[in-house]
Design a protein around this motif. Structure first.
Motif, PDB file in Angstrom:
ATOM      1  N   ASN A   3      -8.347  -5.295   1.913  1.00 26.54           N
ATOM      2  CA  ASN A   3      -8.625  -6.708   1.585  1.00 26.54           C
ATOM      3  C   ASN A   3      -7.755  -7.189   0.433  1.00 26.54           C
ATOM      4  OD1 ASN A   3     -10.557  -6.839   3.574  1.00 26.54           O
ATOM      5  ND2 ASN A   3     -12.311  -6.596   2.196  1.00 26.54           N
ATOM      6  N   GLU A   4      -7.631  -6.357  -0.612  1.00 20.56           N
ATOM      7  CA  GLU A   4      -6.815  -6.712  -1.769  1.00 20.56           C
ATOM      8  C   GLU A   4      -5.334  -6.800  -1.377  1.00 20.56           C
ATOM      9  OE1 GLU A   4      -5.626  -7.611  -5.678  1.00 20.56           O
ATOM     10  OE2 GLU A   4      -7.496  -7.880  -4.551  1.00 20.56           O
ATOM     11  N   ALA A   5      -4.892  -5.828  -0.570  1.00 21.38           N
ATOM     12  CA  ALA A   5      -3.493  -5.820  -0.109  1.00 21.38           C
ATOM     13  C   ALA A   5      -3.205  -7.047   0.762  1.00 21.38           C
ATOM     14  CB  ALA A   5      -3.200  -4.537   0.663  1.00 21.38           C
ATOM     15  N   GLN A   6      -4.180  -7.455   1.592  1.00 20.67           N
ATOM     16  CA  GLN A   6      -4.017  -8.658   2.425  1.00 20.67           C
ATOM     17  C   GLN A   6      -3.825  -9.893   1.544  1.00 20.67           C
ATOM     18  OE1 GLN A   6      -7.695  -8.315   4.631  1.00 20.67           O
ATOM     19  NE2 GLN A   6      -6.635  -7.879   6.555  1.00 20.67           N
ATOM     20  N   ARG A   7      -4.634  -9.980   0.486  1.00 20.34           N
ATOM     21  CA  ARG A   7      -4.556 -11.130  -0.426  1.00 20.34           C
ATOM     22  C   ARG A   7      -3.172 -11.208  -1.076  1.00 20.34           C
ATOM     23  NH1 ARG A   7      -5.168 -12.493  -5.627  1.00 20.34           N
ATOM     24  NH2 ARG A   7      -5.368 -10.322  -6.302  1.00 20.34           N
ATOM     25  N   LEU A   8      -2.660 -10.045  -1.561  1.00 22.23           N
ATOM     26  CA  LEU A   8      -1.346 -10.001  -2.208  1.00 22.23           C
ATOM     27  C   LEU A   8      -0.225 -10.319  -1.211  1.00 22.23           C
ATOM     28  CD1 LEU A   8      -1.851  -6.792  -4.407  1.00 22.23           C
ATOM     29  CD2 LEU A   8      -1.779  -9.164  -5.217  1.00 22.23           C
ATOM     30  N   LEU A  16       0.828  -1.221   0.000  1.00 24.63           N
ATOM     31  CA  LEU A  16       0.000   0.000   0.000  1.00 24.63           C
ATOM     32  C   LEU A  16       0.859   1.265   0.000  1.00 24.63           C
ATOM     33  CD1 LEU A  16      -2.731  -1.285   2.455  1.00 24.63           C
ATOM     34  CD2 LEU A  16      -3.121  -0.618   0.083  1.00 24.63           C
ATOM     35  N   GLY A  17       2.146   1.103  -0.349  1.00 27.64           N
ATOM     36  CA  GLY A  17       3.020   2.269  -0.534  1.00 27.64           C
ATOM     37  C   GLY A  17       3.591   2.849   0.744  1.00 27.64           C
ATOM     38  N   ILE A  18       3.530   2.089   1.842  1.00 31.23           N
ATOM     39  CA  ILE A  18       4.086   2.577   3.113  1.00 31.23           C
ATOM     40  C   ILE A  18       5.452   1.941   3.317  1.00 31.23           C
ATOM     41  CG2 ILE A  18       3.769   2.644   5.628  1.00 31.23           C
ATOM     42  CD1 ILE A  18       0.676   2.499   4.974  1.00 31.23           C
TER      43      ILE A  18
END
Length: 456
Positions: free
Chosen positions: A404-409, A286-288
């Motif tokens: 949710n999408e970031a968790q999946r990746l 997520l760019g952090i």
């Protein structure tokens, strides 16, 4: 001054009653000019309370028990008297400092080198997880100060030819309660048997546990006890908050908080190595700018992660409790307890990574339906109620879809990493087995040749 007799050890433990004035400078408490200049260069404007109370006694040659909260300046409290004594009486293998973790050992060494650069003090770090031969070479050069973990020091005392601590004048046990919690007790006992009895010993600890009291009786002579903090406590300039939400929204609240605190440095504490890795991957997707630190990393990677965070190259450090004790990382703005620790004293040490050396800082603990009792225990121990950190629930949950999408990746990437690690370990085992087989074959071959030669 008041003196209490200890019938078990026939020693006296003095407790300070009259305190050194809080306006005292390093020069006022007896620190020599060269070291005062080094303190000034490092930005140590005035001695902290533990330094003010312990240094005059240390300079007079007394053994010290120093009890002080995390972030109170304990390292300089023992480093300055040792360096001053070294200046007055130069000698190789002059002092040995034992620390519970490798990271803390390297940090203590950096403090000694920075303070002692003007007087030519040489330091060697002897910890596990690093090359034994390069450490043996460093020890053969007879450094003035050895900073170590007890296990690796014992290895060198038993196996490194020509190495001993016969000339040792000072022994320091830093974070003694943690040293003993990590079961270093037997190693310390073995080391105490082979070092000179005529020495000055400093024991520094956050708390006086029964194990620490036993170690004190075994290793110190007529010590002065300096107690800056009588109970578990956090510094006044630390703002402590909690955020309460359902467990399933934990990652969403973390991403919202990191966005809110963008540009500030933060340490996020999680319970396990796996969770640290997962959170690091989640934040990065997520760019952090996050970097992980945990006990399963190699020593080089652990030091690399710390240095990147210290230098500001990474703004967020995601860590297990390996980063919670003793590490002095300048200007940490925020500590996040993603997982609330099971033991209240671990909370004290975690939040002690911020609001250090007079600076302010924030600590925010995530509380789900499973953590309420842990929070209540912490509040009881620190003697204050935590405030709720303000945040609009609806605005926070707007991030849920992206999270949710970031968790999946992150989970896909984590599985790939774990698969690579398993393959690497399997390959290493196979190589080791192959090497053992080759060595056995060579031994058998040599044995056969010797027998044939004998027959001839």
């Amino acid at each position: 001054m008041s003196s209490n007799s200890d019938s078990e050890s026939n020693t006296n433990t003095d407790t300070l009653v009259q305190k050194t004035p809080s306006t005292a400078t390093f020069k006022d408490i007896g620190v020599m000019e060269q070291l005062c200049e080094a303190c000034e260069k490092l930005g140590f404007k005035a001695p902290t309370e533990i330094q003010r109370e312990s240094i005059p006694w240390s300079l007079s040659g007394r053994d010290i028990i120093g009890l002080a909260q995390t972030g109170s300046g304990k390292t300089a409290a023992f480093a300055l008297p040792i360096l001053q004594a070294l200046w007055n009486n130069p000698s190789p293998l002059f002092a040995c400092i034992m620390a519970p973790t490798r990271e803390l050992a390297y940090q203590i060494s950096e403090t000694f080198e920075a303070l002692g650069s003007g007087i030519g003090a040489k330091c060697a770090v002897v910890v596990g997880g690093m090359d034994l031969i390069s450490q043996q070479i460093a020890l053969s050069k007879k450094p003035h100060i050895i900073v170590c973990t007890p296990g690796r020091l014992q290895d060198h005392l038993e196996n490194t030819k020509g190495f001993s601590l016969r000339t040792l004048k000072y022994l320091v046990m830093d974070e003694a309660d943690r040293l003993l919690d990590m079961d270093f007790g037997p190693k310390i006992d073995q080391i105490l048997k082979v070092i000179p009895r005529e020495r000055t010993t400093f024991l520094f600890s956050a708390t006086m546990t029964t194990k620490v009291a036993k170690l004190q009786r075994a290793s110190l002579t007529d010590p002065v006890k300096i107690e800056v903090s009588a109970k578990y406590s956090t510094v006044d300039k630390l703002l402590q908050y909690y955020m309460f939400f359902p467990f399933k929204h934990k990652d969403c609240y973390l991403i919202w908080l990191m966005n809110e605190m963008a540009g500030h440095s933060a340490i996020v504490f999680a319970r396990t190595c796996n969770e640290v890795l997962r959170i690091g991957l989640l934040l990065r997707s997520l760019g952090i700018d996050a970097i992980p630190l945990h006990g399963q990393l190699s020593m080089d990677k652990r030091l690399g992660a710390l240095n990147k965070f210290k230098s500001g190259a990474r703004k967020v450090l995601v860590a297990t409790d390996v980063a919670s004790r003793g590490l002095d990382i300048p200007a940490v703005d925020l500590v996040v307890n993603y997982d609330i620790p099971s033991f209240s004293k671990d909370y004290i040490h975690r939040v002690g990574r911020t609001a250090r050396a007079g600076r302010s800082g924030k600590a925010i603990s995530f509380v789900t339906q499973y953590d309420v009792e842990l929070l209540q225990r912490i509040e009881q121990v620190i003697g204050k109620k935590l405030d709720e950190f303000p945040g609009e629930k609806d605005a926070i949950l707007l991030l849920q879809e992206r999270v949710n999408e970031a968790q999946r990746l992150a989970m896909i990437e984590l599985k790939e990493l774990q698969s690579k690690q398993k393959k690497g370990k399997k390959r290493a085992r196979e190589n080791a087995d192959r090497q053992m087989s080759l060595n056995e074959a060579k031994k058998i071959s040599k044995g056969g040749k010797k027998k044939t030669g004998a027959r001839r």
